[in-house]
Design a protein around this motif. Structure first.
Motif, mmCIF file in Angstrom:
data_model
loop_
_atom_site.group_PDB
_atom_site.id
_atom_site.type_symbol
_atom_site.label_atom_id
_atom_site.label_comp_id
_atom_site.label_asym_id
_atom_site.label_seq_id
_atom_site.Cartn_x
_atom_site.Cartn_y
_atom_site.Cartn_z
ATOM 1 N N ALA A 109 0.841 -1.206 0.000
ATOM 2 C CA ALA A 109 0.000 0.000 0.000
ATOM 3 C C ALA A 109 0.870 1.247 0.000
ATOM 4 N N GLU A 110 1.970 1.232 0.747
ATOM 5 C CA GLU A 110 2.868 2.389 0.790
ATOM 6 C C GLU A 110 3.545 2.588 -0.567
ATOM 7 N N LEU A 111 3.977 1.503 -1.208
ATOM 8 C CA LEU A 111 4.601 1.614 -2.523
ATOM 9 C C LEU A 111 3.598 2.097 -3.576
ATOM 10 N N ALA A 112 2.340 1.704 -3.421
ATOM 11 C CA ALA A 112 1.320 2.138 -4.381
ATOM 12 C C ALA A 112 1.095 3.640 -4.292
ATOM 13 N N GLN A 113 1.340 4.226 -3.127
ATOM 14 C CA GLN A 113 1.140 5.667 -2.956
ATOM 15 C C GLN A 113 2.297 6.463 -3.561
ATOM 16 N N TRP A 114 3.392 5.828 -3.785
ATOM 17 C CA TRP A 114 4.530 6.543 -4.369
ATOM 18 C C TRP A 114 4.198 6.873 -5.820
ATOM 19 N N GLY A 115 4.740 7.909 -6.285
ATOM 20 C CA GLY A 115 4.520 8.293 -7.679
ATOM 21 C C GLY A 115 5.459 7.528 -8.606
ATOM 22 N N PRO A 116 5.285 7.744 -9.924
ATOM 23 C CA PRO A 116 6.120 7.043 -10.899
ATOM 24 C C PRO A 116 7.611 7.379 -10.760
ATOM 25 N N ASP A 117 7.924 8.558 -10.279
ATOM 26 C CA ASP A 117 9.329 8.934 -10.143
ATOM 27 C C ASP A 117 10.036 8.115 -9.046
ATOM 28 N N LYS A 118 9.337 7.774 -7.974
ATOM 29 C CA LYS A 118 9.937 6.976 -6.892
ATOM 30 C C LYS A 118 9.973 5.498 -7.245
ATOM 31 N N LYS A 119 9.074 5.030 -8.079
ATOM 32 C CA LYS A 119 9.112 3.639 -8.499
ATOM 33 C C LYS A 119 10.373 3.382 -9.312
ATOM 34 N N GLY A 120 10.862 4.373 -9.988
ATOM 35 C CA GLY A 120 12.099 4.241 -10.746
ATOM 36 C C GLY A 120 13.287 4.042 -9.816
ATOM 37 N N VAL A 121 13.220 4.641 -8.639
ATOM 38 C CA VAL A 121 14.292 4.482 -7.656
ATOM 39 C C VAL A 121 14.378 3.022 -7.223
ATOM 40 N N ILE A 122 13.255 2.399 -7.040
ATOM 41 C CA ILE A 122 13.244 0.997 -6.624
ATOM 42 C C ILE A 122 13.868 0.124 -7.711
ATOM 43 N N ALA A 123 13.534 0.376 -8.962
ATOM 44 C CA ALA A 123 14.111 -0.393 -10.070
ATOM 45 C C ALA A 123 15.614 -0.159 -10.147
ATOM 46 N N GLU A 124 16.035 1.073 -9.910
ATOM 47 C CA GLU A 124 17.463 1.412 -9.936
ATOM 48 C C GLU A 124 18.219 0.683 -8.819
ATOM 49 N N VAL A 125 17.667 0.654 -7.617
ATOM 50 C CA VAL A 125 18.290 -0.046 -6.490
ATOM 51 C C VAL A 125 18.359 -1.541 -6.788
ATOM 52 N N ASP A 126 17.326 -2.070 -7.419
ATOM 53 C CA ASP A 126 17.305 -3.481 -7.767
ATOM 54 C C ASP A 126 18.414 -3.810 -8.769
ATOM 55 N N SER A 127 18.575 -2.980 -9.783
ATOM 56 C CA SER A 127 19.617 -3.244 -10.790
ATOM 57 C C SER A 127 21.008 -3.089 -10.187
ATOM 58 N N GLU A 128 21.215 -2.096 -9.309
ATOM 59 C CA GLU A 128 22.516 -1.923 -8.646
ATOM 60 C C GLU A 128 22.811 -3.120 -7.724
ATOM 61 N N GLY A 129 21.818 -3.607 -7.038
ATOM 62 C CA GLY A 129 21.994 -4.775 -6.162
ATOM 63 C C GLY A 129 22.367 -6.005 -6.973
#
Length: 126
Positions: free
Chosen positions: A97-117
């Motif tokens: 639910a918290e991730l769903a409230q994030w906008g599209p710009d913050k969802k990109g941060v999660i993808a970026e952290v995933d690729s760096e990991g």
């Protein structure tokens, strides 16, 4: 007093009467041997069959006590597993639910952290 001294094996003249001393020593030895053969004090010595029966009773008591503890532990584990599952489910739902409230710009941060990991993990594996 005279009787007391005679019992001790001493005459009125201060001489030791050996007959009384020997008789007293023999009487004491007879009492000790009689007590050794027929103990009349304390707990009676159990027979081997009684020992086996006592051991079986003690073992049964121990086993029943351990079975009771195991049943209590099984119940406790089952209850804790349910509460942990409920907690994990609730926390996952809250995180989604918290991730769903994030906008599209913050969802990109999660993808970026995933690729760096993923890159870091590949670098560690060699």
């Amino acid at each position: 007093m005279d009787d007391f001294l005679k019992d001790l094996g001493i005459s009125l003249d201060g001489e030791v009467v050996e007959e009384n001393v020997v008789a007293q020593e023999e009487a004491v030895e007879e009492e000790q041997s009689a007590e050794a053969q027929n103990p009349t004090y304390g707990d009676p010595v159990p027979s081997p069959e009684e020992k086996l029966e006592m051991t079986a009773k003690k073992r049964a008591a121990i086993l029943s006590r351990h079975e009771k503890w195991q049943a209590e532990l099984d119940t406790l584990v089952r209850d804790k597993m349910h509460s942990i599952r409920a907690f994990l489910t609730e926390s996952r739902i809250a995180a989604v639910a918290e991730l769903a409230q994030w906008g599209p710009d913050k969802k990109g941060v999660i993808a970026e952290v995933d690729s760096e990991g993923t890159k870091l993990l590949k670098g560690l594996e060699g």
